[in-house]
Design a protein around this motif. Structure first.
Motif, mmCIF file in Angstrom:
data_model
loop_
_atom_site.group_PDB
_atom_site.id
_atom_site.type_symbol
_atom_site.label_atom_id
_atom_site.label_comp_id
_atom_site.label_asym_id
_atom_site.label_seq_id
_atom_site.Cartn_x
_atom_site.Cartn_y
_atom_site.Cartn_z
ATOM 1 N N ILE A 74 36.825 -4.960 26.562
ATOM 2 C CA ILE A 74 35.357 -5.079 26.511
ATOM 3 C C ILE A 74 34.906 -5.405 25.082
ATOM 4 O O ILE A 74 34.081 -6.295 24.874
ATOM 5 C CB ILE A 74 34.695 -3.785 27.047
ATOM 6 N N GLU A 75 35.476 -4.703 24.115
ATOM 7 C CA GLU A 75 35.108 -4.992 22.718
ATOM 8 C C GLU A 75 35.426 -6.444 22.344
ATOM 9 O O GLU A 75 34.672 -7.093 21.624
ATOM 10 C CB GLU A 75 35.834 -4.033 21.759
ATOM 11 N N THR A 82 35.620 -9.089 24.377
ATOM 12 C CA THR A 82 35.068 -10.164 25.222
ATOM 13 C C THR A 82 33.558 -10.108 25.421
ATOM 14 O O THR A 82 32.996 -11.076 25.948
ATOM 15 C CB THR A 82 35.730 -10.149 26.628
ATOM 16 N N HIS A 83 32.880 -9.034 25.011
ATOM 17 C CA HIS A 83 31.486 -8.892 25.443
ATOM 18 C C HIS A 83 30.556 -9.928 24.825
ATOM 19 O O HIS A 83 29.462 -10.168 25.337
ATOM 20 C CB HIS A 83 30.973 -7.460 25.214
ATOM 21 N N TYR A 91 30.723 -7.413 33.877
ATOM 22 C CA TYR A 91 32.040 -6.808 34.044
ATOM 23 C C TYR A 91 32.154 -6.263 35.460
ATOM 24 O O TYR A 91 31.206 -5.676 35.983
ATOM 25 C CB TYR A 91 32.273 -5.680 33.020
ATOM 26 N N ILE A 143 30.377 -0.106 28.394
ATOM 27 C CA ILE A 143 29.975 -1.508 28.612
ATOM 28 C C ILE A 143 28.582 -1.685 28.006
ATOM 29 O O ILE A 143 27.673 -0.903 28.307
ATOM 30 C CB ILE A 143 29.988 -1.857 30.113
ATOM 31 N N CYS A 182 24.924 -6.053 29.553
ATOM 32 C CA CYS A 182 25.839 -6.664 30.526
ATOM 33 C C CYS A 182 25.578 -6.142 31.938
ATOM 34 O O CYS A 182 25.269 -4.967 32.135
ATOM 35 C CB CYS A 182 27.292 -6.377 30.143
ATOM 36 N N THR A 187 26.770 -4.971 35.527
ATOM 37 C CA THR A 187 27.989 -4.292 35.971
ATOM 38 C C THR A 187 28.106 -4.327 37.493
ATOM 39 O O THR A 187 27.129 -4.112 38.210
ATOM 40 C CB THR A 187 28.010 -2.825 35.496
#
Lengths: 276, 276
Positions: free
Chosen positions: A47-48, A50-51, A57, A82, A86, A88
């Motif tokens: 997550i870190e 690609t965010h 996600y 997350i 984003c 979810t």
């Protein structure tokens, strides 16, 4: 999350990438296995990394349930980190009779009950309206209904033609279920990557967001999906799981995941420019 | 559990009753709410009171998931105390693409992975063969496939007629899926209680066990189900949830549950005598 919030995020990141957190404890890099919670440690790094490139996600629940209660704890911790902007998705493919679907809705939408609060949940349509509507009672939450999936078994029932309408079952699912809620609370899983299928689906449901699997490790063309599936508010979330999260099995897995996500995002930026 | 083990139990108890453990924390008697695990305390009392009259127990997963990880712990503890001769059903209505359904199978069949080991799991058919077959790879474990459900939404898709065969979708589900495994590993959820529907279903699948909901609190006639649904090895599990587990909301709930279960069992003993 509202549709306009989602679209704003898509515009600001120039991306409609969804990263599938199909985190298989047997596939994560070996150096993470000594962590107290290896699944969470892996997800956090992904997550870190690609965010910046991903707008959504999607943990698939099967991977967490297979680990029992500790899998649910890993999922809770993952959801906490997350970034708030984003979208979810609980990829749970649930569905039951009305009062029971209401409990599934609590499981995924009501943090005070279950400890989890997703923006959306995938739901199977087979049991009909009363199995879906309880999820729609939650404000600014979404149902992502299975319509046409990308697996070989989609030919067994989803593509069968119906007697009265001459439509395929999945087309009937689209048209019937679109009456149960609005395009601000319903999306569809559409595994079609063929141009003619997508064009036909867009005739039936011009406004809804589509969650498209099968681009990336499962094959399928992002160019065609974007050209024939996009609408004026983008209307697409394209998922990639293994191609991103397992881009490398070494200590560089997070950097390699970022590289893959960035490459997809850059391709998407071009399509957004062109079609949306 | 094998089919002959299940049939032996049915004969020895003169019962084909399945008790649905749809344990809603908001509905259990108030004196249990101070227990460390009220859901487990309730289930334990119900199981102790009814196992003489019931051959199967069916927790619906939604009720446990809605409580988060502690719900899964209550479920694990419940499963541990169900007597070994009883058939256990994870009423989960799962289904996903092949490799993911394999993980759901581990979640419900592989105790070393998830802490849970049921005899069977309910599965939704919409995604087709590869979503069901991974469950069938486990020896002496069962898939109970949704065919015709008893809720109003069953009319939305399950009963639609197909163009080529003129069969209803649920009939196609029965005939197609019966090729994926044997009557020793596949059962069907059949919510039909009308005599003509059951007779027709028995023509299509004479040998398979049917799990019939909708008798008891949801209405429906045990007499008709037994007369038209039974085969030479019984071939029926008839579920009752609320009528038994919530027979009383007072301190006498377990005794009243036993009374209800015994009454159903005695009626069943007569039908077994008559039709099996």
């Amino acid at each position: 999350m509202t549709r306009s919030d989602l679209y704003a995020q898509i515009r600001s990141k120039s991306s409609y990438l969804c990263v599938g957190l199909d985190t298989d404890i047997q596939k994560i890099p070996s150096h993470l296995r000594s962590e107290p919670d290896p699944v969470f440690a892996f997800n956090r790094a992904i997550i870190e990394a690609t965010h910046e490139y991903a707008v959504a996600y999607k943990p698939n629940l099967a991977f967490y349930e297979a680990l029992g209660p500790r899998g649910w704890e890993s999922l809770q911790k993952t959801l906490e980190i997350i970034p708030k902007e984003c979208f979810t998705i609980a990829d749970a493919k649930r569905g039951d009779i009305g009062n029971t679907s209401g409990l599934y809705a609590r499981a995924f939408f009501d943090k005070s009950a279950s400890g989890l609060e997703f923006d959306s949940v995938t739901v199977a349509p087979y049991m009909g309206a009363d199995s879906v509507k309880p999820f729609l009672a939650f404000e600014n939450k979404w149902v992502i209904l299975l319509a046409l999936t990308s697996n070989p078994g989609s030919h067994d029932f989803q593509r069968l033609a119906l007697k009265d309408s001459d439509r395929a079952l999945f087309e009937e699912v689209l048209l019937t279920s679109a009456q149960w809620g609005t395009a601000d609370q319903l999306m569809y899983v559409v595994g079609a990557t063929r141009a003619d299928q997508l064009a036909r689906i867009r005739e039936l449901i011009p406004d809804h967001f589509l969650l498209v699997p099968g681009v990336g490790a499962q094959g399928g063309s992002l160019a065609d999906v974007s050209r024939y599936g996009m609408n004026s508010q983008c209307g697409l979330l394209v998922n990639s799981s293994r191609a991103i999260i397992y881009a490398s099995s070494g200590e560089d897995f997070a950097r390699r995941a970022a590289d893959e996500a960035r490459a997809v995002q850059q391709e998407m930026a071009g399509y957004l420019e062109q079609y949306a």
